[in-house]
Design a protein around this motif. Structure first.
Motif, short mmCIF file in Angstrom:
data_model
loop_
_atom_site.label_atom_id
_atom_site.label_comp_id
_atom_site.label_asym_id
_atom_site.label_seq_id
_atom_site.Cartn_x
_atom_site.Cartn_y
_atom_site.Cartn_z
N GLN A 1 0.83 -1.20 0.00
CA GLN A 1 0.00 0.00 0.00
C GLN A 1 0.86 1.26 0.00
O GLN A 1 0.60 2.21 -0.74
CB GLN A 1 -0.91 -0.03 1.22
N VAL A 2 1.91 1.25 0.82
CA VAL A 2 2.80 2.42 0.87
C VAL A 2 3.45 2.66 -0.48
O VAL A 2 3.55 3.80 -0.96
CB VAL A 2 3.88 2.21 1.96
N GLN A 3 3.90 1.58 -1.13
CA GLN A 3 4.51 1.70 -2.46
C GLN A 3 3.55 2.33 -3.45
O GLN A 3 3.92 3.22 -4.22
CB GLN A 3 4.91 0.32 -2.98
N ARG A 4 2.30 1.86 -3.46
CA ARG A 4 1.35 2.32 -4.46
C ARG A 4 1.00 3.79 -4.27
O ARG A 4 0.90 4.54 -5.23
CB ARG A 4 0.07 1.47 -4.42
N VAL A 5 0.83 4.21 -3.03
CA VAL A 5 0.53 5.62 -2.77
C VAL A 5 1.68 6.50 -3.24
O VAL A 5 1.47 7.54 -3.88
CB VAL A 5 0.25 5.84 -1.26
N ARG A 6 2.93 6.07 -2.95
CA ARG A 6 4.08 6.86 -3.38
C ARG A 6 4.19 6.90 -4.90
O ARG A 6 4.47 7.94 -5.50
CB ARG A 6 5.37 6.28 -2.77
N LEU A 7 3.96 5.75 -5.54
CA LEU A 7 4.04 5.69 -7.00
C LEU A 7 3.00 6.58 -7.65
O LEU A 7 3.30 7.31 -8.61
CB LEU A 7 3.86 4.25 -7.47
N LEU A 8 1.77 6.57 -7.15
CA LEU A 8 0.71 7.41 -7.72
C LEU A 8 1.01 8.89 -7.52
O LEU A 8 0.70 9.72 -8.37
CB LEU A 8 -0.63 7.05 -7.09
N SER A 9 1.64 9.23 -6.39
CA SER A 9 1.98 10.64 -6.15
C SER A 9 3.05 11.13 -7.12
O SER A 9 3.15 12.32 -7.40
CB SER A 9 2.45 10.82 -4.71
N GLN A 10 3.86 10.18 -7.67
CA GLN A 10 4.92 10.55 -8.60
C GLN A 10 4.47 10.46 -10.06
O GLN A 10 5.22 10.85 -10.96
CB GLN A 10 6.13 9.63 -8.39
#
Length: 450
Positions: free
Chosen positions: A70-79
């Motif tokens: 979940q943490v990875q996906r949130v960071r990826l979407l923010s980028q």
């Protein structure tokens, strides 16, 4: 551009279609999903070139349990400049899609999500398309684009939809790219491609995250979390590095399903890299099956560094005894490789990590090393004098001259007098002398006789 969606809607198939090669694993698993770590690649649609990321199936109900995913996906979407929400045109919009749409509205700014109805090939999908379009409108992201990742249908419509927002994003990034060009590393040996390999649950992904200083790969206590090969660009000093975390190496008896695909992906990664970090669990490293992968790496001609992970569970005295035993075991098992470098670390605790990259870079430098013919022949003259009366002197006298054909891995040819075949033992001896005197430790050498 990030591809998001519930499991088994064809995100990985669309990713492979966009990057024009099979990088992400694609496998029909109705009760689960294959992708866990996100994959990145260079996509091209017509003259539109962009970076695309394939993500794990996002399931909001289990997001709290997903942890690092979940943490990875949130960071990826923010980028990301854009998110493509992929739905299945054959099954239509399901409650899981609606929950995901609500989750995306909370995490992605308005106007940066588009809906793609994948698997739009075939009669059933065509019959259901009007209802699918209607249901997709209810998600709140506008009209969906019908595509088929397997056949390539609908990519022209996808191109037309992606071009305006990506062109606008490209214009805003031009200055940043110019700055990056000026700051490129100037390593003389080019990009070092470094694979992290080992058996399941040895700590490969934890080591990748520790080296990068970020949570790039999913980690956990259960074995086999990594399935795709996870790639990450990095810079160590003035050397550009491409790190590849591979799936756990499965034994022949387990070659089936997703495990077999992961093994093939690991072999593909091995063929593409220069140096391998072989990660072993320090408590089990001396078992014969734990180091068998080293033989595969050396046969492929790659430089090898052994990383004994979880070394913090051993006492100081145990670690000293373990290191000697492991080096002796490796030396006896792989005579052709000489003394393989061993680095003791605890990836989770962060100890010993400072020795990993210098050791890998030293192996990479030796793997690229070239020695002049003049120096090789001086080496042969000294070796012939040193070995007088040992029984090898007659074979050494047959060597007219020695030359290096290539590096990566270092390959030598000895031109011999006479037609009597040279025994394998002499080849092992000559390679060992070359390695010791000229500095090729930890690197497979190939010596041919003509």
């Amino acid at each position: 551009v990030a591809l998001v969606g519930r499991p088994n809607v064809g995100k990985s198939a669309l990713f492979n279609r966009l990057i024009r090669r099979r990088q992400a694993l694609v496998y029909d698993t109705p009760a689960s999903h294959v992708t866990r770590d996100y994959q990145e690649g260079r996509a091209q649609l017509g003259d539109l070139v962009f970076r695309v990321a394939d993500t794990s199936g996002l399931e909001p109900r289990t997001a709290a349990a997903a942890g690092t995913i979940q943490v990875q996906r949130v960071r990826l979407l923010s980028q990301s400049h854009l998110a493509l929400m992929v739905v299945d045109a054959k099954t239509g919009v399901l409650p899981a899609d609606e929950e995901l749409a609500e989750w995306l509205r909370r995490h992605v700014p308005a106007g940066r999500v588009m809906v793609v109805a994948n698997k739009a090939e075939g009669g059933r999908a065509q019959e259901e398309m009007p209802q699918t379009v209607y249901d997709c409108y209810r998600l709140g992201f506008g009209e969906p684009m019908a595509v088929s990742a397997s056949t390539g249908e609908g990519l022209a419509d996808l191109f037309a939809a992606l071009q305006p927002p990506l062109d606008a994003a490209s214009d805003s990034d031009d200055e940043e790219e110019e700055d990056e060009e000026d700051a490129k590393p100037a390593g003389g040996l080019g990009v070092m491609k470094l694979a992290i390999m080992g058996l399941p649950n040895a700590g490969k992904s934890t080591l990748l995250n520790a080296l990068l200083g970020e949570q790039r790969a999913v980690t956990g206590p259960e074995p086999g979390l990594t399935r795709d090969s996870v790639r990450a660009a990095w810079t160590y000093g003035d050397t550009a590095v491409e790190l590849v975390d591979t799936a756990g190496w499965v034994m022949r008896r387990n070659w089936r399903g997703v495990a077999a695909m992961s093994r093939r992906a690991a072999l593909t990664s091995l063929a593409q890299v220069h140096v391998v970090l072989l990660v072993l669990d320090a408590e089990r490293a001396l078992a014969s099956d734990r180091v068998s992968l080293a033989g595969t790496v050396l046969r492929e001609g790659k430089a090898l560094v052994v990383v004994a992970n979880k070394a913090d569970v051993l006492s100081v005295a145990q670690r000293r005894a373990f290191t000697k035993a492991l080096q002796r075991h490796l030396g006896e098992r792989f005579l052709d490789a000489g003394e393989l470098p061993v680095v003791e670390v605890s990836a989770r605790a962060g100890t010993g990590l400072d020795d990993v990259m210098p050791t890998a870079l030293a192996a990479y430098t030796a793997w690229n090393k070239r020695v002049s013919t003049a120096r090789l022949n001086r080496f042969m003259q000294k070796l012939q004098l040193r070995m007088v009366g040992t029984g090898l002197d007659r074979t050494l006298e047959r060597v007219k001259y020695l030359t290096q054909l290539k590096a990566r891995p270092p390959t030598f040819t000895a031109f011999m007098a006479g037609s009597t075949p040279v025994g394998r033992e002499f080849g092992v001896f000559l390679a060992a002398q070359l390695r010791e005197v000229l500095g090729f430790q930890g690197v497979p050498l190939r010596v041919w006789f003509r």
